[in-house]
Design an enzyme around this catalytic site. Sequence first.
Site, short mmCIF file in Angstrom:
data_model
loop_
_atom_site.label_atom_id
_atom_site.label_comp_id
_atom_site.label_asym_id
_atom_site.label_seq_id
_atom_site.Cartn_x
_atom_site.Cartn_y
_atom_site.Cartn_z
N GLU A 55 -0.14 -12.46 -1.67
CA GLU A 55 -1.82 -12.60 -1.78
C GLU A 55 -2.03 -13.94 -2.71
O GLU A 55 -1.29 -14.57 -3.00
CB GLU A 55 -2.21 -11.39 -2.59
CG GLU A 55 -2.02 -10.32 -1.78
CD GLU A 55 -2.53 -8.99 -2.53
OE1 GLU A 55 -3.17 -9.19 -3.65
OE2 GLU A 55 -2.48 -7.77 -2.24
N SER B 148 0.79 -1.23 -0.06
CA SER B 148 -0.10 -0.11 -0.26
C SER B 148 0.77 1.36 0.02
O SER B 148 0.38 2.40 -0.32
CB SER B 148 -0.80 -0.01 1.32
OG SER B 148 -0.03 -0.23 2.37
N LYS C 110 4.58 -11.45 3.35
CA LYS C 110 3.00 -11.85 2.96
C LYS C 110 2.86 -11.81 1.61
O LYS C 110 3.33 -10.89 0.83
CB LYS C 110 2.29 -10.77 3.70
CG LYS C 110 0.83 -10.84 3.45
CD LYS C 110 -0.05 -9.99 4.23
CE LYS C 110 -0.04 -8.26 3.75
NZ LYS C 110 -0.71 -8.54 2.26
N GLU D 32 -9.18 -9.94 4.10
CA GLU D 32 -9.70 -8.42 3.91
C GLU D 32 -10.92 -8.34 2.92
O GLU D 32 -11.21 -9.02 2.25
CB GLU D 32 -8.48 -7.73 2.88
CG GLU D 32 -9.12 -6.58 2.61
CD GLU D 32 -7.79 -5.60 1.95
OE1 GLU D 32 -8.04 -4.32 1.44
OE2 GLU D 32 -6.63 -5.99 1.69
#
Length: 287
Positions: free
Chosen positions: A133, A63, A131, A200
């Site tokens: 996704e 982000s 991390k 999320e």
Amino acid sequence: MSHQTLDVAPSRATPTPVPMKRLTVPAIRSRKGKEPIVMLTAYTTRMAQLLDSHCDALLVGDSLGQVIYGLPSTLPVTLDMMIAHGAAVVRGSHHSVVIVDMPFGSYEASPERAFESASRMLAETGAAAVKLEGGEAMAPTVAFLSARGIPVCGHIGLTPQAVNALGGYGARGRSEAEQAKILRDARAIADAGAFAIVVEGVVETLANAITAAIAVPTIGIGASAQCDGQVLVIDDMLGMFERTARFVKKFDDMAGRISAAVETYAADVRSRAFPGADQVYAARDQG
């Protein structure tokens, strides 16, 4: 005789740290069903210093593409960018587990490619984990990394790197079919060896079902208070941006406070009230 000297200690870069024992990945893993895990994003050394004693984990999120660089999405973020900010956050923390996002394109091609990227990430940042996704398709990669000593935090549900395929940033799991798929994703990533999973942007009932179904902690963001922990983008929760996702609670209005402070500064400069006597250096007395 009086004189003034420059105050150079402590340095902004290396303030005296409060001795703390850093948490570990197994410690985070063991929090399943216990005291909720507190996680926030961090991108800089100074912010890490401010957050460290209050958090269990600091996420160097991709982000940063939008928050720091003003990019339209996370997709243009590079491995070099993540490494630079990951190292900065590690330098600024002494207590929290530091997790760094694997950027788009750095791990999807193959488990071997993911290992190459992740091993470089950990070696050059000093972070504890990465991390990534993805759901079932990424399970072999999670297993490959975990078996080779690289702790992995999963990320399912709304996965920003797949925004083009998902068709936007809307909540996931509104249909029974999508709920079933996301639940399969959670189980696959947990079974592959992830030590925690970020969930999320999913409907609350699905987040609760995932939390109950897997043996590793779930960390919610736009999910449920019943997850094993929570994470938010630090700039969002501090109120640095006017537009944020529905799931963001603004705990402050830092944008307003910064604007007010700069307005006062500008007025003082224009009126020559700043710098004042306390901010300038007097010549040494000659007598």
